[in-house]
Design a protein around this motif. Sequence first.
Motif, PDB file in Angstrom:
ATOM      1  N   ALA A 154       0.856  -1.189   0.000  1.00  0.00           N
ATOM      2  CA  ALA A 154       0.000   0.000   0.000  1.00  0.00           C
ATOM      3  C   ALA A 154       0.888   1.234   0.000  1.00  0.00           C
ATOM      4  O   ALA A 154       0.482   2.296   0.457  1.00  0.00           O
ATOM      5  CB  ALA A 154      -0.939  -0.002   1.188  1.00  0.00           C
ATOM      6  N   SER A 155       2.122   1.056  -0.512  1.00  0.00           N
ATOM      7  CA  SER A 155       3.049   2.182  -0.679  1.00  0.00           C
ATOM      8  C   SER A 155       3.137   3.033   0.589  1.00  0.00           C
ATOM      9  O   SER A 155       3.493   2.526   1.634  1.00  0.00           O
ATOM     10  CB  SER A 155       2.632   3.000  -1.892  1.00  0.00           C
ATOM     11  N   HIS A 156       2.735   4.311   0.515  1.00  0.00           N
ATOM     12  CA  HIS A 156       2.937   5.214   1.647  1.00  0.00           C
ATOM     13  C   HIS A 156       1.768   5.200   2.640  1.00  0.00           C
ATOM     14  O   HIS A 156       1.806   5.923   3.626  1.00  0.00           O
ATOM     15  CB  HIS A 156       3.132   6.644   1.133  1.00  0.00           C
ATOM     16  N   ASN A 157       0.735   4.381   2.388  1.00  0.00           N
ATOM     17  CA  ASN A 157      -0.406   4.384   3.318  1.00  0.00           C
ATOM     18  C   ASN A 157      -0.003   3.777   4.673  1.00  0.00           C
ATOM     19  O   ASN A 157       0.944   3.013   4.745  1.00  0.00           O
ATOM     20  CB  ASN A 157      -1.569   3.570   2.751  1.00  0.00           C
TER      21      ASN A 157
ATOM     22  N   LEU B  53      -2.620  -4.043  -3.909  1.00  0.00           N
ATOM     23  CA  LEU B  53      -1.964  -4.706  -5.039  1.00  0.00           C
ATOM     24  C   LEU B  53      -1.642  -3.681  -6.116  1.00  0.00           C
ATOM     25  O   LEU B  53      -2.466  -2.813  -6.422  1.00  0.00           O
ATOM     26  CB  LEU B  53      -2.904  -5.764  -5.651  1.00  0.00           C
ATOM     27  N   LYS B  54      -0.442  -3.789  -6.683  1.00  0.00           N
ATOM     28  CA  LYS B  54      -0.096  -3.002  -7.873  1.00  0.00           C
ATOM     29  C   LYS B  54       0.143  -4.009  -8.992  1.00  0.00           C
ATOM     30  O   LYS B  54       0.763  -5.057  -8.758  1.00  0.00           O
ATOM     31  CB  LYS B  54       1.190  -2.203  -7.630  1.00  0.00           C
ATOM     32  N   PHE B  55      -0.313  -3.690 -10.189  1.00  0.00           N
ATOM     33  CA  PHE B  55      -0.212  -4.627 -11.314  1.00  0.00           C
ATOM     34  C   PHE B  55       0.739  -4.091 -12.393  1.00  0.00           C
ATOM     35  O   PHE B  55       0.656  -2.927 -12.789  1.00  0.00           O
ATOM     36  CB  PHE B  55      -1.593  -4.844 -11.949  1.00  0.00           C
TER      37      PHE B  55
ATOM     38  N   LEU C 298      13.228   6.486   2.560  1.00  0.00           N
ATOM     39  CA  LEU C 298      12.464   5.813   1.499  1.00  0.00           C
ATOM     40  C   LEU C 298      11.069   5.488   2.007  1.00  0.00           C
ATOM     41  O   LEU C 298      10.872   5.258   3.197  1.00  0.00           O
ATOM     42  CB  LEU C 298      13.182   4.519   1.102  1.00  0.00           C
ATOM     43  N   ASP C 299      10.120   5.447   1.087  1.00  0.00           N
ATOM     44  CA  ASP C 299       8.764   5.058   1.507  1.00  0.00           C
ATOM     45  C   ASP C 299       8.696   3.518   1.582  1.00  0.00           C
ATOM     46  O   ASP C 299       9.654   2.837   1.207  1.00  0.00           O
ATOM     47  CB  ASP C 299       7.711   5.689   0.572  1.00  0.00           C
ATOM     48  N   PRO C 300       7.597   2.938   2.107  1.00  0.00           N
ATOM     49  CA  PRO C 300       7.591   1.500   2.379  1.00  0.00           C
ATOM     50  C   PRO C 300       7.824   0.584   1.179  1.00  0.00           C
ATOM     51  O   PRO C 300       8.267  -0.538   1.345  1.00  0.00           O
ATOM     52  CB  PRO C 300       6.203   1.257   2.980  1.00  0.00           C
ATOM     53  N   ASP C 301       7.533   1.038  -0.048  1.00  0.00           N
ATOM     54  CA  ASP C 301       7.839   0.152  -1.179  1.00  0.00           C
ATOM     55  C   ASP C 301       8.977   0.686  -2.048  1.00  0.00           C
ATOM     56  O   ASP C 301       9.179   0.225  -3.175  1.00  0.00           O
ATOM     57  CB  ASP C 301       6.587  -0.178  -2.012  1.00  0.00           C
ATOM     58  N   GLY C 302       9.742   1.625  -1.500  1.00  0.00           N
ATOM     59  CA  GLY C 302      11.028   1.993  -2.107  1.00  0.00           C
ATOM     60  C   GLY C 302      10.970   2.703  -3.446  1.00  0.00           C
ATOM     61  O   GLY C 302      11.956   2.727  -4.174  1.00  0.00           O
ATOM     62  N   ASP C 303       9.829   3.315  -3.782  1.00  0.00           N
ATOM     63  CA  ASP C 303       9.815   4.039  -5.054  1.00  0.00           C
ATOM     64  C   ASP C 303       9.933   5.552  -4.877  1.00  0.00           C
ATOM     65  O   ASP C 303      10.087   6.280  -5.844  1.00  0.00           O
ATOM     66  CB  ASP C 303       8.590   3.667  -5.926  1.00  0.00           C
ATOM     67  N   ARG C 304       9.840   6.021  -3.629  1.00  0.00           N
ATOM     68  CA  ARG C 304       9.974   7.456  -3.377  1.00  0.00           C
ATOM     69  C   ARG C 304      11.116   7.719  -2.410  1.00  0.00           C
ATOM     70  O   ARG C 304      11.297   6.987  -1.449  1.00  0.00           O
ATOM     71  CB  ARG C 304       8.662   7.993  -2.764  1.00  0.00           C
ATOM     72  N   LEU C 305      11.832   8.818  -2.657  1.00  0.00           N
ATOM     73  CA  LEU C 305      12.974   9.157  -1.822  1.00  0.00           C
ATOM     74  C   LEU C 305      12.898  10.619  -1.382  1.00  0.00           C
ATOM     75  O   LEU C 305      12.628  11.500  -2.193  1.00  0.00           O
ATOM     76  CB  LEU C 305      14.277   8.965  -2.613  1.00  0.00           C
TER      77      LEU C 305
HETATM   78 MG    MG Z   1       5.568   4.064  -2.894  1.00  0.00          MG
END
Ligand code: MG
Length: 445
Positions: free
Chosen positions: A95-98, A105-107, A239-246
């Motif tokens: 859930a990324s940053h939530n 889920l991301k597809f 980093l955010d929880p799924d590592g796509d934002r810095l």
């Molecule tokens: Mg993210």
Amino acid sequence: MRKLLVSISGVRGVVGEGLTPEVVLRYALAFGRFCNGSKVVLGRDSRPSGEMLKSAVVSGLLASGCDVIDLGICPTPTVEIAAEDSKAYGVVITASHNPIQWNGLKFIGPDGIFLSPEQVGKVFRMAKSSRLGSKSWNRLGRIRVEESWIQKHVQKILQLKYIDTKRIRKRKPKVVLDCNNGAASSIAPMLLQALGCRVVELSCELSGFFTHSPEPLPENLRALCRKVKQAKADIGFALDPDGDRLAVVSEKGTPLGEEKTLVLAAKLVLGKNPGDMAVNISTSRMIDEVAREFGVKVHRTPVGEAFVSRTLRRTKGIIGGEGNGGVILPELHLGRDGLLAMALILEYLAESEKPVSGLSNELPSYYMVKKKIDLKGDLEPKTNRLRRFFSKAKVNHMDGMRFDFADSWVHVRKSNTEPVVRIIAEAKSKVQANKLANEAINIVS
Ligand code: MG
């Protein structure tokens, strides 16, 4: 709230409320049918609910005849790279940053890019169908574990022509790293050590128990800021929880604000290879000024990685991303990558021989405020009132409404990932930015 948020960014909900094993199984079966029993790479972030949801996803995919490549806990960008390289579809359980109670889920398609709105729509329609069942015993998929993708991801970053590993190693930057116990907790220290950094780890365990609110906004990075000062570090990274934002913190312990992540990375890359950029509509005007500096074009897109990635591919862009700390370098892969962003910024730091605060001060000065308010009812009826109030502005309807003035703007849009309205304003002063944001909030709340 039992709601499930279904959008271009995938599916998100609160575990045990909107997001249950039944719901997730249904989406996994639908995705398995959508990709016609193809190979699927599967990764998850470190949230405690990930294991339970993963079992449901695996079940749905195997039942659809998909072979599953299990990447274990890893960032979203690692799954994107694995999908592209393996010519496989991809699913990320995150859930990324939530907040921690959320998951989703991301597809991803076999090109390593998030599914397009049309493709996501097709998966969602299939998920509603009552005819989702399992294949027979002899047509089920199989599961294979491949845990080496984080090493491959690191190697690919080190091999980029923009990164001079020797130069960074020589400088031995001292880095405080805050992974918030998210999915980047093992890959991020690995990358920094490979770059010869002296790493001070803050919350770098794959437990998924976040030590602070997970969106990498300045107000959530107080521990990191303190540690940077205390350790006399050169830079801090969150980093955010799924590592796509810095998000970056200067050597003085001051957060630069997420918007500067992409700006710094773009300055490094465009300095070596000038070319077009693509960014979403709520990204800072700093990016337009950087583009002017290098004589390149900025393509604006609706908010969402899927849009930016596709625009970068179509326009053969050199770099792009989102102002929320998401940097995309198509040469590596067409997705936001916080690990990549760390390496680019460390290279810029090593080349410039200036402190982070110095690099930050050189950037065009804008002040941005990002606010969110709970979404009550529909946003649509309020848009006419916004338009009347901001009647002197240039209006852009690409995604929500953005009102542009000579040296300021405000953007109002419904979030894809939370039940909120986001209000972003940028101006030359803090007072002006807050004024614009508050005016918009008064109208929509
Ligand atoms: Mg993210």
